[in-house]
Each structure stands twice: as C-alpha cells, then as structure tokens.
Motif scaffolding. Sequence first.
Motif, mmCIF file in Angstrom:
data_model
loop_
_atom_site.group_PDB
_atom_site.id
_atom_site.type_symbol
_atom_site.label_atom_id
_atom_site.label_comp_id
_atom_site.label_asym_id
_atom_site.label_seq_id
_atom_site.Cartn_x
_atom_site.Cartn_y
_atom_site.Cartn_z
ATOM 1 N N THR A 119 0.666 -1.386 -0.073
ATOM 2 C CA THR A 119 -0.044 0.043 0.255
ATOM 3 C C THR A 119 0.781 1.336 0.100
ATOM 4 O O THR A 119 1.881 1.141 0.382
ATOM 5 C CB THR A 119 -0.672 0.137 1.075
ATOM 6 O OG1 THR A 119 -0.231 0.209 2.338
ATOM 7 C CG2 THR A 119 -1.887 -1.192 1.373
ATOM 8 N N PHE A 120 0.132 2.342 -0.289
ATOM 9 C CA PHE A 120 0.862 3.645 -0.323
ATOM 10 C C PHE A 120 -0.212 4.733 0.040
ATOM 11 O O PHE A 120 -1.371 4.502 -0.537
ATOM 12 C CB PHE A 120 1.790 4.021 -1.629
ATOM 13 C CG PHE A 120 0.898 4.330 -2.919
ATOM 14 C CD1 PHE A 120 0.856 5.976 -3.223
ATOM 15 C CD2 PHE A 120 0.119 3.502 -3.467
ATOM 16 C CE1 PHE A 120 -0.030 6.176 -4.200
ATOM 17 C CE2 PHE A 120 -0.660 3.990 -4.610
ATOM 18 C CZ PHE A 120 -0.770 5.248 -4.892
ATOM 19 N N PHE B 146 8.958 9.375 -8.211
ATOM 20 C CA PHE B 146 8.904 7.903 -8.563
ATOM 21 C C PHE B 146 10.184 7.298 -8.600
ATOM 22 O O PHE B 146 10.471 6.271 -7.831
ATOM 23 C CB PHE B 146 8.073 7.647 -9.590
ATOM 24 C CG PHE B 146 7.704 6.105 -9.938
ATOM 25 C CD1 PHE B 146 6.728 5.400 -9.428
ATOM 26 C CD2 PHE B 146 8.705 5.654 -11.001
ATOM 27 C CE1 PHE B 146 6.833 3.991 -9.502
ATOM 28 C CE2 PHE B 146 8.598 4.158 -10.940
ATOM 29 C CZ PHE B 146 7.385 3.598 -10.410
ATOM 30 N N ASN B 147 11.061 7.683 -9.414
ATOM 31 C CA ASN B 147 12.165 7.140 -9.621
ATOM 32 C C ASN B 147 13.132 7.200 -8.459
ATOM 33 O O ASN B 147 14.035 6.253 -8.112
ATOM 34 C CB ASN B 147 13.140 7.979 -10.703
ATOM 35 C CG ASN B 147 12.652 7.858 -12.317
ATOM 36 O OD1 ASN B 147 11.651 6.797 -12.336
ATOM 37 N ND2 ASN B 147 12.838 8.627 -13.110
ATOM 38 N N GLU B 148 13.130 8.319 -7.638
ATOM 39 C CA GLU B 148 13.986 8.279 -6.475
ATOM 40 C C GLU B 148 13.553 7.482 -5.375
ATOM 41 O O GLU B 148 14.175 6.894 -4.620
ATOM 42 C CB GLU B 148 13.882 9.899 -6.038
ATOM 43 C CG GLU B 148 14.718 10.030 -4.499
ATOM 44 C CD GLU B 148 16.193 10.010 -4.973
ATOM 45 O OE1 GLU B 148 16.990 9.923 -3.855
ATOM 46 O OE2 GLU B 148 16.809 10.410 -6.220
ATOM 47 N N ILE C 75 1.644 6.764 -9.450
ATOM 48 C CA ILE C 75 2.130 5.607 -8.661
ATOM 49 C C ILE C 75 1.095 4.574 -9.018
ATOM 50 O O ILE C 75 1.335 3.327 -9.089
ATOM 51 C CB ILE C 75 2.266 5.762 -7.040
ATOM 52 C CG1 ILE C 75 3.467 6.897 -7.044
ATOM 53 C CG2 ILE C 75 2.531 4.551 -6.384
ATOM 54 C CD1 ILE C 75 3.514 7.356 -5.570
ATOM 55 N N MET C 76 0.085 5.000 -8.853
ATOM 56 C CA MET C 76 -1.003 3.971 -9.221
ATOM 57 C C MET C 76 -1.000 3.237 -10.618
ATOM 58 O O MET C 76 -1.186 2.052 -10.856
ATOM 59 C CB MET C 76 -2.698 4.393 -8.998
ATOM 60 C CG MET C 76 -2.871 4.784 -7.620
ATOM 61 S SD MET C 76 -4.850 5.213 -7.316
ATOM 62 C CE MET C 76 -4.968 6.463 -8.191
ATOM 63 N N ASN D 77 1.322 -1.587 -8.956
ATOM 64 C CA ASN D 77 0.286 -2.499 -8.299
ATOM 65 C C ASN D 77 -0.002 -2.377 -6.849
ATOM 66 O O ASN D 77 -0.558 -3.062 -6.342
ATOM 67 C CB ASN D 77 0.325 -3.986 -8.785
ATOM 68 C CG ASN D 77 1.591 -4.615 -8.179
ATOM 69 O OD1 ASN D 77 2.231 -4.111 -7.352
ATOM 70 N ND2 ASN D 77 1.562 -5.936 -8.210
ATOM 71 N N LEU D 78 0.591 -1.010 -6.527
ATOM 72 C CA LEU D 78 0.171 -0.861 -5.043
ATOM 73 C C LEU D 78 -1.211 -0.103 -4.828
ATOM 74 O O LEU D 78 -1.653 0.509 -5.840
ATOM 75 C CB LEU D 78 1.416 0.077 -4.668
ATOM 76 C CG LEU D 78 2.631 -0.276 -4.315
ATOM 77 C CD1 LEU D 78 3.613 1.178 -4.197
ATOM 78 C CD2 LEU D 78 3.070 -1.332 -3.383
#
Length: 173
Positions: free
Chosen positions: A35-36, A166-168, A64-65, A69-70
């Motif tokens: 989850t996030f 996202f990359n970081e 992120i979604m 698949n979080l």
Amino acid sequence: MKKIYSLFALLSLFMLSGCTIKYNFTGTGKIDAKTFQVNFFQNNADLVEPGIDRTFTLALQDLIMNQTNLNLVSVNGDLTYEGEIVDYRITPMTATAVGSNGDVGAAQNRLSIRINVRFMNKKKETDDFEKPFEFYYDFPGQDLPTGAVLNDALKTIFERITQDIFNESLAKW
C-alpha cells in the motif's frame, strides 16, 4: 529430425523456467510494500496559485497507481509521501529590445515550481528521504500564466516532478 527439434524445444523450456530474473518496465523490481499513501501537499510558496496543491497531490497518486500495483490508502500506508510546495516563481528569461515608448519587456518567461518531499518506507527505512524536486516551463513573454498556458505549464512541470519522485523512491534510478 522432428523429434530432435521437439526434444530441444522441451529442454529449452525447462531451462528457461528455472530462471528467476524479475524485470518490469517501470524498473521498480521487487517491492515488499502493498500500500501507499500520498498526504496532501500544502502550498507554502510565497506566491500562491490556488488549486495547484490538490492538482499535484492527485498527479502523484495517479502516477504511482499507474506504474505500480500498489493500493492507495488514506492512512497507514507501507509507503508514505508527504511534503509541501515551497516555491512558485515566474521569472523573465530574455528581454525584448527597447520599444518606441522606451519600455523593455520579457520575450520569454519561466514558471518554476519546487516541492519538498518526505518519503517513508515502513518495510525498508533505509529508503526514507527528504528532498526538494524542481522543474520549470518556459512561455512567451506576452502570455500570462493563466488558462491554457498555466494548464500546459502545470502538466509539464508535474509530469517531470512526479516521475523524478517515483524514480527516487521506487525505481532507484
């Protein structure tokens, strides 16, 4: 001869099934988190543009979604993103020549946005960080950062900043 090809194909299939290299197109590899959560990014910039805080928060959630698949949750996420918009600035980049009335204007302006991000990973605390992310958008000097110009600028800036976050945090690039 046909039996040899069939045997070779069968052996190749067994050999390849033993490989456990995992790769995906986002570069995230294996993530232990399920989850996030993305907390609201408050706009603390000196120059406040209404609504960009909500727009950015939603842009980060969507990215992120779409790239993992979080599952998005509102509390107790395995991964937590939070922070604030710390700078929203419009700067003239190039000047025009002096006109007949003696005025000097900007031929090109730049909208820059900086966002401070805190990332926490409950599953792997060594991945935690706090870091600013910034990007810009150049637009003609005669235009104002409103309407379509502002929408294009925010889309460009937020796409870059959210991908950098996202990359970081997940891709480790």
